[in-house]
Write an enzyme that holds these catalytic residues in place. Structure first.
Site, PDB file in Angstrom:
ATOM      1  N   HIS A   1       1.002  -1.134   0.013  1.00  0.00           N
ATOM      2  CA  HIS A   1      -0.124  -0.036  -0.055  1.00  0.00           C
ATOM      3  C   HIS A   1       0.806   1.294  -0.008  1.00  0.00           C
ATOM      4  O   HIS A   1       2.000   1.210   0.556  1.00  0.00           O
ATOM      5  CB  HIS A   1      -0.731   0.029   1.304  1.00  0.00           C
ATOM      6  CG  HIS A   1      -2.108   0.876   1.156  1.00  0.00           C
ATOM      7  ND1 HIS A   1      -1.771   2.443   1.290  1.00  0.00           N
ATOM      8  CD2 HIS A   1      -3.376   0.719   1.230  1.00  0.00           C
ATOM      9  CE1 HIS A   1      -3.025   2.721   1.535  1.00  0.00           C
ATOM     10  NE2 HIS A   1      -3.962   1.968   1.395  1.00  0.00           N
TER      11      HIS A   1
ATOM     12  N   ARG B   1      -5.129  10.446  -1.958  1.00  0.00           N
ATOM     13  CA  ARG B   1      -4.414  10.516  -3.116  1.00  0.00           C
ATOM     14  C   ARG B   1      -5.626  10.626  -3.991  1.00  0.00           C
ATOM     15  O   ARG B   1      -5.704  11.562  -5.003  1.00  0.00           O
ATOM     16  CB  ARG B   1      -3.837   9.204  -3.689  1.00  0.00           C
ATOM     17  CG  ARG B   1      -2.241   9.147  -2.673  1.00  0.00           C
ATOM     18  CD  ARG B   1      -1.448   8.146  -3.296  1.00  0.00           C
ATOM     19  NE  ARG B   1      -2.134   6.458  -3.437  1.00  0.00           N
ATOM     20  CZ  ARG B   1      -2.584   5.944  -3.984  1.00  0.00           C
ATOM     21  NH1 ARG B   1      -2.405   6.254  -5.368  1.00  0.00           N
ATOM     22  NH2 ARG B   1      -3.068   4.675  -4.001  1.00  0.00           N
TER      23      ARG B   1
END
Ligand SMILES: Cc1cc2nc3c(=O)[nH]c(=O)nc-3n(C[C@H](O)[C@H](O)[C@H](O)COP(=O)(O)OP(=O)(O)OC[C@H]3O[C@@H](n4cnc5c(N)ncnc54)[C@H](O)[C@@H]3O)c2cc1C
Length: 592
Positions: free
Chosen positions: A244, A266
């Protein structure tokens, strides 16, 4: 009570023994009891029941095709394409089909409150790799809602609970006809307990905790996978470890390091910056920070390796350009988590590093969760084959709850058909105890150094970017780690709550599973999904895809490549019309 040369063993019997109390374990318990309330069901967990494991830690949510514009076919195609054509297609189909049933059960029978739209329909987020917005969620703390409701329901049933019980080995029947039970350590007393059972479910949640930076809960050390290997079972796709991109880097002395910041950051437009404060993702992928997690993790790793890291060896995520108040409002949980680690997410920068998150590989299972051993079932992250080379964000908790429930139903059915309580092979019990007792009476040493060595080697040599030479070097270090561990002991001979003893046992299993990851990584000489070989950077012909199988033979771990059976759809084909089978470019994050 059974006697062994080492100690007395407390022995109990049950119809169904479930190892693990995450989404898979608790759903299995619930369904088995619902199928037949007269069955004796025992749930054993290394941690506290309902408080341990990773299902509770789920942030992003649960993938399910319930919107009229979506379909099970579309969810299935996203899962196959995301998994780079490696998933076992009947398992992937079962996941997508049964997720619909499971979300209805979670909402209507267990009472989970997921977020809703103003018209009352389920709110579903958009995540990377998905052609439709299908991730149901409860804010950014979905796992707590699921596990709390599930746990409350299971508590009302007559289920035997063995908390802080660590399974150490699966025990075969004396006549080799199947599984007879599981040997455990009651962590509280330090005593051994043999639980005999007609059927056993392995649902210990795997978890790649052998890497320097990792997200899984502290109770997970791949025990289930190591036990399965020792028992002679075959694991598939072990090279497929998902990283991740945004683990917090909060320093070496806190367990917060490695824990994740959700990828919605993000998705919402957060920037990743290198140590010099420059945005770099635009140089690696047109989708920049919104690229899928394998691409972002690889780009971050390269940036760090090429010397453009922060002083601590990480990178930054920055959100301030979106407006501090907006960030606080959109991500209250993440802002608080960063604050706890001394960072200001809303108006400052937070140091991050890619972090090992999920294992796509695991025990080979059939569609009804059976394994090659009669009476032994597997579900959740311990099982392999559902996700192939990559797991889509939101498919993890769907996987554990879907297959956990199936395992519960199937174990009850199997017992209805007359599965016997098998006599345990006492030699295997003796052997398991002898292995667990090994550290007592040996030269005492601090295990931290060895753990650090394992973490660093897996991170550097069998991590995000791999080469044959690097992996081979890793294998040598692993052999050395095994030798070192075998020769060292623990400080305190008292068995009760002896956490150093459990650290020793954790390391033993982590080394075993690391060897499986390294072996499979060497065997796969192409790059796809989470597995990237710098010496073989291309994917090759998808139609000739093979998957790795890892097992012990004559004391050696061996790897075989097996052709993928495209039972429902072949590369280049789709179950849905037009180009809908191709995932859109991520416009939003793919949370965990
Ligand atoms: C921080 C984080 C966020 C995540 N977010 C998402 C998300 O948003 N969406 C998504 O789909 N997935 C997410 N995942 C992945 C998801 O949580 C897991 O895939 C899934 O919940 C695993 O469920 P499980 O039942 O297999 O195992 P777990 O829930 O991990 O449970 C494992 C159980 O096994 C027990 N156990 C371990 N070893 C032993 C042993 N030796 N003996 C007895 N018991 C043992 C543990 O104590 C625990 O009770 C996330 C994971 C993490 C770490």
């Amino acid at each position: 009570m059974t006697s062994s040369p080492h100690c007395e063993i407390d022995t109990i019997s049950t119809d169904i023994l479930i190892l693990g109390s995450g989404g898979a374990g608790l759903f299995a318990g619930l369904h088995a009891k619902q199928a037949n309330p007269d069955l004796e069901v025992t749930v054993a967990a290394k941690g506290l029941i309902g408080k341990s494991g990773c299902t509770r830690m789920v942030q992003g949510g649960f993938n399910v095709a319930v919107n009229p514009g979506d379909s099970v076919e579309r969810h299935f195609m996203d899962t196959i394409i995301g998994g780079k054509w490696l998933p076992r297609q009947d398992l992937a189909w079962r996941l997508c089909e049964s997720a619909v049933e499971r979300i209805q059960e979670l909402e209507n029978e267990l009472g989970c409150f997921f977020d809703r739209n103003s018209d009352g329909t389920l709110h579903q987020k958009a995540f990377a790799g998905q052609s439709f917005d299908r991730t149901a969620h409860k804010g950014d703390l979905t796992g707590i809602e699921i596990i709390n409701r599930l746990m409350e329901k299971v508590w009302t049933l007559d289920v035997v609970k063995l908390e802080e019980h660590r399974a150490i080995d699966l025990i075969p029947a004396k006549d080799q006809s199947g599984i007879a039970g599981v040997l455990m350590i009651d962590i509280r007393s330090g005593g051994y307990r043999l639980v005999r059972a007609r059927t056993v479910l392995l649902a210990t949640g795997a978890g790649p905790s052998m890497y320097r930076y990792h997200t899984p809960s502290g109770d997970k050390s791949c025990d289930g996978l190591a036990m399965a290997l020792r028992f002679g079972l075959s694991l598939r796709d072990m090279e497929m470890v998902q990283f991740h991109p945004t683990g917090i880097l909060a320093g070496p002395d806190t367990r917060m390091t490695g824990t994740i910041l959700e990828e919605g950051l993000r998705g919402a437009g957060g920037y990743l910056l290198n140590g010099a404060g420059e945005r770099f993702m635009t140089q690696y992928d047109p989708a920049a920070e919104r690229a899928t997690r394998d691409i972002v993790s690889r780009s971050m790793y390269r940036e760090i390796r090429d010397g453009r890291a922060t002083q601590q060896g990480g990178l930054f995520i920055e959100m301030v350009h979106l407006g501090g108040d907006r960030v606080r409002q959109m991500f209250p949980g993440m802002v608080k988590r960063c604050e706890d680690c001394g960072f200001d997410l809303a108006t400052g920068r937070v140091e991050v590093v890619p972090t090992a998150h999920y294992m796509m590989g695991g025990v080979q299972m059939e569609i009804d969760c059976t394994t090659t051993t009669p009476g032994l079932f597997v579900a959740g992250e311990d099982a392999g084959g559902v996700h192939g080379a990559n797991r889509l964000g939101g498919n993890g908790v769907a996987n554990s709850t879907v297959f956990g429930a199936i395992a519960g139903d199937e174990m009850a059915t199997a017992i209805g058909r007359g599965v016997p309580l098998r006599d345990p092979d006492l030699e295997s019990v003796e052997q398991a105890i002898a292995c667990a007792e090994k550290p007592f009476g040996q030269t005492k040493a601090n295990l931290s150094e060895l753990r650090e060595r394992l973490w660093s080697m897996m991170w550097d040599k069998v991590g995000i970017l791999r080469t044959a030479d690097g992996i081979r070097e890793g294998v040598r270090v692993l052999d050395d780690c095994r030798e070192t561990l075998t020769g060292i002991g623990v400080e305190n001979d008292d068995r009760a709550f002896n956490l150093t003893w459990h650290d020793w046992l954790n390391l033993d299993n982590q080394i075993t599973v690391s060897q499986a990851i390294a072996g499979a990584s060497l065997a796969r000489d192409d790059s796809r999904g989470a597995h990237f070989r710098e010496d073989f950077p291309t994917t090759g012909n998808l139609e000739q895809s093979t998957y790795t199988c890892t097992r012990y033979e004559n004391g050696q771990l061996i790897q075989e490549m097996t052709p993928v059976a495209f039972t429902m759809v072949k590369p280049g084909e789709s179950l849905i019309d037009g180009d809908a089978g191709a995932p859109r470019t991520a416009q939003n994050g793919d949370p965990s």
